[in-house]
Design a protein around this motif. Structure first.
Motif, PDB file in Angstrom:
ATOM      1  N   SER A   1       0.816  -1.216   0.000  1.00  0.00           N
ATOM      2  CA  SER A   1       0.000   0.000   0.000  1.00  0.00           C
ATOM      3  C   SER A   1       0.845   1.260   0.000  1.00  0.00           C
ATOM      4  O   SER A   1       0.321   2.360  -0.092  1.00  0.00           O
ATOM      5  CB  SER A   1      -0.928   0.013   1.209  1.00  0.00           C
ATOM      6  OG  SER A   1      -0.169  -0.074   2.396  1.00  0.00           O
ATOM      7  N   ASN A   2       2.162   1.078   0.105  1.00  0.00           N
ATOM      8  CA  ASN A   2       3.137   2.145  -0.085  1.00  0.00           C
ATOM      9  C   ASN A   2       3.421   3.057   1.088  1.00  0.00           C
ATOM     10  O   ASN A   2       4.351   3.852   1.020  1.00  0.00           O
ATOM     11  CB  ASN A   2       2.788   3.009  -1.302  1.00  0.00           C
ATOM     12  CG  ASN A   2       2.913   2.216  -2.580  1.00  0.00           C
ATOM     13  OD1 ASN A   2       3.806   1.394  -2.691  1.00  0.00           O
ATOM     14  ND2 ASN A   2       2.025   2.432  -3.507  1.00  0.00           N
ATOM     15  N   GLU A   3       2.658   3.002   2.166  1.00  0.00           N
ATOM     16  CA  GLU A   3       3.058   3.832   3.310  1.00  0.00           C
ATOM     17  C   GLU A   3       4.369   3.289   3.882  1.00  0.00           C
ATOM     18  O   GLU A   3       4.644   2.101   3.805  1.00  0.00           O
ATOM     19  CB  GLU A   3       2.004   3.813   4.432  1.00  0.00           C
ATOM     20  CG  GLU A   3       0.618   4.265   4.029  1.00  0.00           C
ATOM     21  CD  GLU A   3      -0.301   3.093   3.816  1.00  0.00           C
ATOM     22  OE1 GLU A   3      -1.517   3.273   3.923  1.00  0.00           O
ATOM     23  OE2 GLU A   3       0.210   1.980   3.544  1.00  0.00           O
TER      24      GLU A   3
ATOM     25  N   ASN B   1       1.529  12.471  -5.606  1.00  0.00           N
ATOM     26  CA  ASN B   1       0.288  11.705  -5.616  1.00  0.00           C
ATOM     27  C   ASN B   1       0.004  11.045  -4.284  1.00  0.00           C
ATOM     28  O   ASN B   1      -1.036  10.399  -4.110  1.00  0.00           O
ATOM     29  CB  ASN B   1       0.314  10.646  -6.725  1.00  0.00           C
ATOM     30  CG  ASN B   1       1.347   9.571  -6.464  1.00  0.00           C
ATOM     31  OD1 ASN B   1       2.190   9.698  -5.585  1.00  0.00           O
ATOM     32  ND2 ASN B   1       1.272   8.490  -7.225  1.00  0.00           N
ATOM     33  N   THR B   2       0.930  11.174  -3.354  1.00  0.00           N
ATOM     34  CA  THR B   2       0.735  10.643  -2.002  1.00  0.00           C
ATOM     35  C   THR B   2       1.381  11.586  -1.005  1.00  0.00           C
ATOM     36  O   THR B   2       2.500  12.047  -1.226  1.00  0.00           O
ATOM     37  CB  THR B   2       1.374   9.238  -1.851  1.00  0.00           C
ATOM     38  OG1 THR B   2       0.844   8.353  -2.833  1.00  0.00           O
ATOM     39  CG2 THR B   2       1.102   8.673  -0.464  1.00  0.00           C
ATOM     40  N   TRP B   3       0.645  11.842   0.078  1.00  0.00           N
ATOM     41  CA  TRP B   3       1.203  12.634   1.176  1.00  0.00           C
ATOM     42  C   TRP B   3       1.053  11.828   2.464  1.00  0.00           C
ATOM     43  O   TRP B   3       0.028  11.199   2.700  1.00  0.00           O
ATOM     44  CB  TRP B   3       0.434  13.946   1.354  1.00  0.00           C
ATOM     45  CG  TRP B   3       0.676  14.969   0.296  1.00  0.00           C
ATOM     46  CD1 TRP B   3      -0.083  15.197  -0.811  1.00  0.00           C
ATOM     47  CD2 TRP B   3       1.734  15.929   0.249  1.00  0.00           C
ATOM     48  NE1 TRP B   3       0.429  16.231  -1.551  1.00  0.00           N
ATOM     49  CE2 TRP B   3       1.558  16.705  -0.919  1.00  0.00           C
ATOM     50  CE3 TRP B   3       2.818  16.215   1.085  1.00  0.00           C
ATOM     51  CZ2 TRP B   3       2.420  17.730  -1.276  1.00  0.00           C
ATOM     52  CZ3 TRP B   3       3.681  17.243   0.726  1.00  0.00           C
ATOM     53  CH2 TRP B   3       3.476  17.995  -0.440  1.00  0.00           C
TER      54      TRP B   3
ATOM     55  N   ALA C   1      -2.373   9.232   6.090  1.00  0.00           N
ATOM     56  CA  ALA C   1      -1.938   9.047   4.707  1.00  0.00           C
ATOM     57  C   ALA C   1      -3.019   9.599   3.779  1.00  0.00           C
ATOM     58  O   ALA C   1      -4.208   9.368   3.994  1.00  0.00           O
ATOM     59  CB  ALA C   1      -1.693   7.564   4.416  1.00  0.00           C
TER      60      ALA C   1
ATOM     61  N   TYR D   1      -4.147  10.138  -0.423  1.00  0.00           N
ATOM     62  CA  TYR D   1      -3.871   9.568  -1.732  1.00  0.00           C
ATOM     63  C   TYR D   1      -4.534  10.297  -2.894  1.00  0.00           C
ATOM     64  O   TYR D   1      -4.272   9.952  -4.060  1.00  0.00           O
ATOM     65  CB  TYR D   1      -4.296   8.110  -1.771  1.00  0.00           C
ATOM     66  CG  TYR D   1      -3.605   7.253  -0.750  1.00  0.00           C
ATOM     67  CD1 TYR D   1      -4.251   6.882   0.421  1.00  0.00           C
ATOM     68  CD2 TYR D   1      -2.292   6.840  -0.944  1.00  0.00           C
ATOM     69  CE1 TYR D   1      -3.605   6.106   1.369  1.00  0.00           C
ATOM     70  CE2 TYR D   1      -1.642   6.062  -0.003  1.00  0.00           C
ATOM     71  CZ  TYR D   1      -2.306   5.698   1.144  1.00  0.00           C
ATOM     72  OH  TYR D   1      -1.663   4.927   2.090  1.00  0.00           O
ATOM     73  N   LYS D   2      -5.410  11.266  -2.583  1.00  0.00           N
ATOM     74  CA  LYS D   2      -6.165  11.882  -3.664  1.00  0.00           C
ATOM     75  C   LYS D   2      -6.276  13.381  -3.429  1.00  0.00           C
ATOM     76  O   LYS D   2      -6.523  13.829  -2.306  1.00  0.00           O
ATOM     77  CB  LYS D   2      -7.562  11.259  -3.702  1.00  0.00           C
ATOM     78  CG  LYS D   2      -8.316  11.454  -4.974  1.00  0.00           C
ATOM     79  CD  LYS D   2      -9.505  10.503  -5.090  1.00  0.00           C
ATOM     80  CE  LYS D   2     -10.455  10.633  -3.931  1.00  0.00           C
ATOM     81  NZ  LYS D   2     -11.673   9.787  -4.155  1.00  0.00           N
TER      82      LYS D   2
END
Lengths: 114, 111
Positions: free
Chosen positions: A100-102, B30-32, B48, B50-51
């Motif tokens: 999920s990339n975290e 695209n991710t924070w 987290a 994502y959008k």
């Protein structure tokens, strides 16, 4: 879930010795593991990225022969500081990334080289 | 390369006050991710995103993914002493494997 452990939490060694730090993802398989170094009151400095079964990718300025990284399995990565000197004293933190990339961080290892 | 800026660098607030901090990027992400680090410990993931436009809460914490995809905000409501620590943002674009970390915002809560 998503727990990352590091061992040891603290280590004191004499100059010239080598120190191995372990990083484990306890409840998930980590696609990638990262090693950071942090000086007091500063941000995280990425040292290297490793994927299981392949050679680590080191950031510019990080000596690969000085900081050996082995990523033996999807749950274990090790960082060995070879021939440690006082300037290598720092807080070393690993993180592990799952699908999920975290990124999930370990508790850190404080290295003191005398 | 990509860089993240966080503001403020540090802040002192009274217990009970709300806190707002932000993170800006020179490029689109695209991710924070938002983390909190206590002294002598590793960072802990808070939220987290994502959008673009996404607003996510975790207890008293709320974070938003900016519409421009170049910024993110973290708000803490009704601060308490245990909120003390360093808050890091991290971002990643579509092409990067690694997250880029900001320099952190150091929060102090006065009783």
């Amino acid at each position: 879930g998503a727990v990352v452990s590091q061992h040891p939490s603290r280590v004191i060694c004499k100059s010239g010795t080598s120190v191995k730090i372990e990083c484990r993802s306890l409840d998930f398989q980590a696609t990638t593991m990262f090693w950071y170094r942090q000086f007091p009151k500063q941000s995280l400095m990425l040292m290297a990225t490793s994927n299981e079964g392949s050679k680590a990718t080191y950031e510019q300025g990080v000596e690969k022969d000085k900081f050996l990284i082995n990523h033996a399995s999807l749950t274990l990565s090790t960082l060995t500081v070879t021939s440690a000197h006082p300037e290598d004293s720092s807080f070393y933190i690993c993180s592990a990334s799952r699908v999920s990339n975290e990124q999930f961080f370990g508790p850190g290892t404080r290295l003191t080289v005398l | 390369g990509q860089q993240l800026n966080q503001s403020p660098q540090s802040m002192f607030i009274q217990e009970g006050e709300d806190v707002s901090m932000n993170c800006t990027s020179s490029s689109i992400f695209n991710t924070w991710l938002w983390y909190k680090q206590d002294p002598g410990e590793g960072p802990v993931l808070l939220i987290a995103l994502y959008k673009a436009g996404e607003l996510t809460s975790n207890g008293r914490l709320t974070a938003q993914f900016g519409i421009t995809r170049k910024d993110s905000f973290l708000n803490i409501s009704a601060s308490i002493p245990s909120d003390v620590g360093i808050y890091f943002c991290a971002g990643r674009d579509n092409y990067g494997q690694n997250f880029v970390f900001g320099p952190g915002t150091r929060l102090s809560v006065l009783p």
